[in-house]
Design an enzyme around this catalytic site. Structure first.
Site, short mmCIF file in Angstrom:
data_model
loop_
_atom_site.label_atom_id
_atom_site.label_comp_id
_atom_site.label_asym_id
_atom_site.label_seq_id
_atom_site.Cartn_x
_atom_site.Cartn_y
_atom_site.Cartn_z
N PHE A 138 10.33 8.47 -8.21
CA PHE A 138 11.22 8.42 -7.03
C PHE A 138 12.57 9.07 -7.30
O PHE A 138 13.55 8.78 -6.61
CB PHE A 138 11.38 6.98 -6.52
CG PHE A 138 10.18 6.47 -5.79
CD1 PHE A 138 10.13 6.50 -4.41
CD2 PHE A 138 9.07 5.98 -6.47
CE1 PHE A 138 9.01 6.05 -3.73
CE2 PHE A 138 7.95 5.54 -5.80
CZ PHE A 138 7.92 5.57 -4.42
N LEU A 152 0.82 -1.20 0.00
CA LEU A 152 0.00 0.00 0.00
C LEU A 152 0.86 1.26 0.00
O LEU A 152 1.84 1.36 0.72
CB LEU A 152 -0.91 0.04 1.23
CG LEU A 152 -1.84 -1.14 1.47
CD1 LEU A 152 -2.83 -0.79 2.57
CD2 LEU A 152 -2.57 -1.55 0.21
N ARG A 153 0.43 2.22 -0.79
CA ARG A 153 1.01 3.56 -0.74
C ARG A 153 0.03 4.45 0.02
O ARG A 153 -1.15 4.50 -0.33
CB ARG A 153 1.19 4.12 -2.15
CG ARG A 153 2.15 3.34 -3.03
CD ARG A 153 2.01 3.79 -4.47
NE ARG A 153 0.68 3.51 -5.00
CZ ARG A 153 0.19 4.05 -6.12
NH1 ARG A 153 0.90 4.92 -6.80
NH2 ARG A 153 -1.02 3.72 -6.52
N GLU A 154 0.51 5.11 1.06
CA GLU A 154 -0.38 6.01 1.79
C GLU A 154 -0.85 7.10 0.83
O GLU A 154 -0.08 7.65 0.07
CB GLU A 154 0.33 6.61 3.00
CG GLU A 154 0.65 5.56 4.06
CD GLU A 154 0.98 6.16 5.41
OE1 GLU A 154 0.38 7.20 5.77
OE2 GLU A 154 1.81 5.58 6.11
N CYS A 162 7.23 3.03 7.12
CA CYS A 162 7.67 1.84 6.38
C CYS A 162 9.13 1.90 5.97
O CYS A 162 9.95 1.14 6.46
CB CYS A 162 6.77 1.62 5.17
SG CYS A 162 5.10 1.08 5.58
N GLY A 183 10.44 9.34 4.80
CA GLY A 183 10.10 9.15 6.20
C GLY A 183 8.96 8.16 6.28
O GLY A 183 8.83 7.28 5.44
N ARG A 214 4.88 9.78 11.36
CA ARG A 214 5.97 8.93 11.82
C ARG A 214 7.25 9.25 11.04
O ARG A 214 7.26 9.25 9.81
CB ARG A 214 5.60 7.46 11.66
CG ARG A 214 4.54 6.98 12.63
CD ARG A 214 4.15 5.55 12.37
NE ARG A 214 3.45 5.40 11.09
CZ ARG A 214 3.03 4.25 10.58
NH1 ARG A 214 3.27 3.12 11.23
NH2 ARG A 214 2.40 4.22 9.42
N ASN A 236 12.77 12.51 -7.27
CA ASN A 236 12.56 13.89 -6.87
C ASN A 236 13.44 14.20 -5.66
O ASN A 236 13.18 13.73 -4.56
CB ASN A 236 11.09 14.14 -6.52
CG ASN A 236 10.20 14.05 -7.75
OD1 ASN A 236 10.55 14.55 -8.81
ND2 ASN A 236 9.06 13.40 -7.61
N ALA A 237 14.49 14.95 -5.91
CA ALA A 237 15.41 15.28 -4.82
C ALA A 237 14.73 16.19 -3.82
O ALA A 237 13.85 16.97 -4.16
CB ALA A 237 16.66 15.96 -5.39
#
Length: 439
Positions: free
Chosen positions: A253, A150-152, A264, A261, A334, A255-256
């Protein structure tokens, strides 16, 4: 089918409602009474787009309910274990107490032919140990491992329309039986031709941590490039665009910014390293330690950049932080890079005010010493600098001209490389971002 879901946090609650949406009769079990009461009233205990609507819809069918009493799981054919596996305090390893307790709680309601399905992210070897426990205590009951991906912000979609199904199965006839039960659970998804990988326990356990480790590595790679771009005068966004056209690499993924965080990626890569060490294969994952280090350095660099923009001193400067959640479309704080940076700025003398569309209440509970505002405009009133640290759509779409009327100084630090630099500079803002040229 009758299904139980043990653990009704983020993963379990979404899974329970999604299984009811597929037509199953589902009971969600959780030890938290107020949480189950809220869920039974169609009140989501967390922010997730589309979930509250799904919850209300499936509760109305009568196929879904939540309880604190595990005996209500009796009679279910399939029992999903969806509890958390947080990082142990003071070490990298995963804390498996909740998984162990969840499986043990089911032993009293399992019957021969029932299937326990683990969805929690666990170290390699956990499933085999739990399968032995289940088989010993309830002969004829089986265990499988079915990791979640899952992606939040997209959890409902990712549950009902996953890009793949992974089944970790026991050997022989037991594996065939478990596969048939899982196929029945996911019948509409399987019927669509969704790719399915059937494998052993160890491989299924590794899939989630391997995937998260790869994504974390990709994020830290582009952030390492951002460090080099700052040293050389190159532009990391243009670099990412250029290498992203290579279909072997891809633009996602890359994107600097502040880095990753959440609940996961950080704990999963650390648990992966810990388990590799236990197995005597720690050298295989030593690169993940640097992945983690790069990620944490981004937060330090953002504080340094803020000090640089604020004329060399944070003391007494008013700073607006847009974003508290670790990512947009979530209230999850988190290991949030945004809150970590906000707290560091305050510790070093800045007057910090934080805003977020969904995560302010959670942030206030964990970081009560910070000041909070309900809107970007209120957070930025009289600010000497604005830091965009979570790339919510609301922040990406801010009108820089109108927004500039509420601040003291038009200085924006784009911690996610999410803003239109040209539009902000045209509106008179000084724009800075990690890994980007200043011109």
């Amino acid at each position: 089918m009758r299904i139980s879901v043990v653990g009704c946090g983020y993963l379990g609650a979404v899974h329970a409602a999604s299984m009811a949406e597929l037509g199953h009769e589902v009971v969600g079990i959780d030890v938290d009474g107020p949480k189950t009461a809220a869920l039974n009233e169609a009140r989501a205990p967390f922010y997730e787009p589309g979930f509250e609507e799904l919850l209300a819809r499936t509760l109305a069918t009568g196929r879904l309910r939540f309880s604190t009493d595990v005996t209500e799981a009796a009679g279910a054919q399939v029992h999903f274990v969806c509890v958390g596996t947080p990082q142990k305090r003071g070490e990298y390893a995963a804390d498996l107490r909740y998984v162990q307790e969840a499986v043990e709680s089911l032993l009293g309601v399992l019957a021969p032919g029932d299937l326990v399905v683990g969805k929690s992210t666990v170290p390699v070897g956990t499933a085999a140990r739990l399968a032995e426990l289940v088989g010993e205590k309830v002969p004829g009951a089986l265990l499988a491992w079915n990791p979640e991906f899952l992606r939040e912000g997209f959890a409902v979609h990712d549950t009902l329309e996953p890009d793949r199904l992974v089944y970790g199965l026991p050997a022989g006839d037991d594996g065939a039986t478990a596969e048939r039960l899982l196929d029945a659970v996911y019948a509409p998804i399987v019927a669509r031709g969704t790719p399915k990988v059937t494998t052993d326990f160890a491989t299924a356990e590794m899939v989630k941590t391997a995937a998260n480790s790869f994504l974390a590595t990709k994020i830290s790679f582009i952030n390492a490039m951002a460090e080099l771009c700052e040293a050389t005068g190159a532009d990391v966004k243009q670099l990412a665009d250029a290498i992203g056209y290579d279909d072997r690499i891809g633009r996602k993924f890359l994107n600097a910014g502040l880095g990753f965080g959440g609940g996961c990626l950080p704990k999963d890569i650390r648990a992966f390293m810990a388990r590799a060490g236990e197995l005597g294969a720690d050298q295989a994952l030593t690169f993940l330690r640097e992945v983690d280090n790069i990620n944490m350095r981004r937060r330090i660099r953002m504080v340094e950049l803020a000090r640089e923009v604020l004329d060399g001193s944070l003391l007494g400067k008013h700073v607006a932080v847009l974003g508290a959640a670790f990512k947009p479309d979530s209230d999850d704080i988190r290991d949030s890079p945004a809150l970590n940076v906000a707290a560091q700025l305050q510790l070093q003398g800045a007057v910090v005010r934080v805003t977020d569309p969904a995560a302010v209440d959670n942030a206030r509970r964990l970081w009560p010493q910070l000041d909070y505002a309900p809107t970007p405009e209120e957070a930025a009133a009289g600010a000497d600098a604005v830091l965009v640290l979570t790339e919510w759509r609301q922040y990406r779409e801010l009108d820089p001209a109108a927004f500039g009327t509420v601040v003291r100084q038009k200085r924006v630090l784009d911690g996610r490389n999410a803003l239109d630099r040209e539009a902000w500079t045209a509106a008179g803002w000084t724009y800075r971002a990690l890994g980007r040229r200043t011109d």
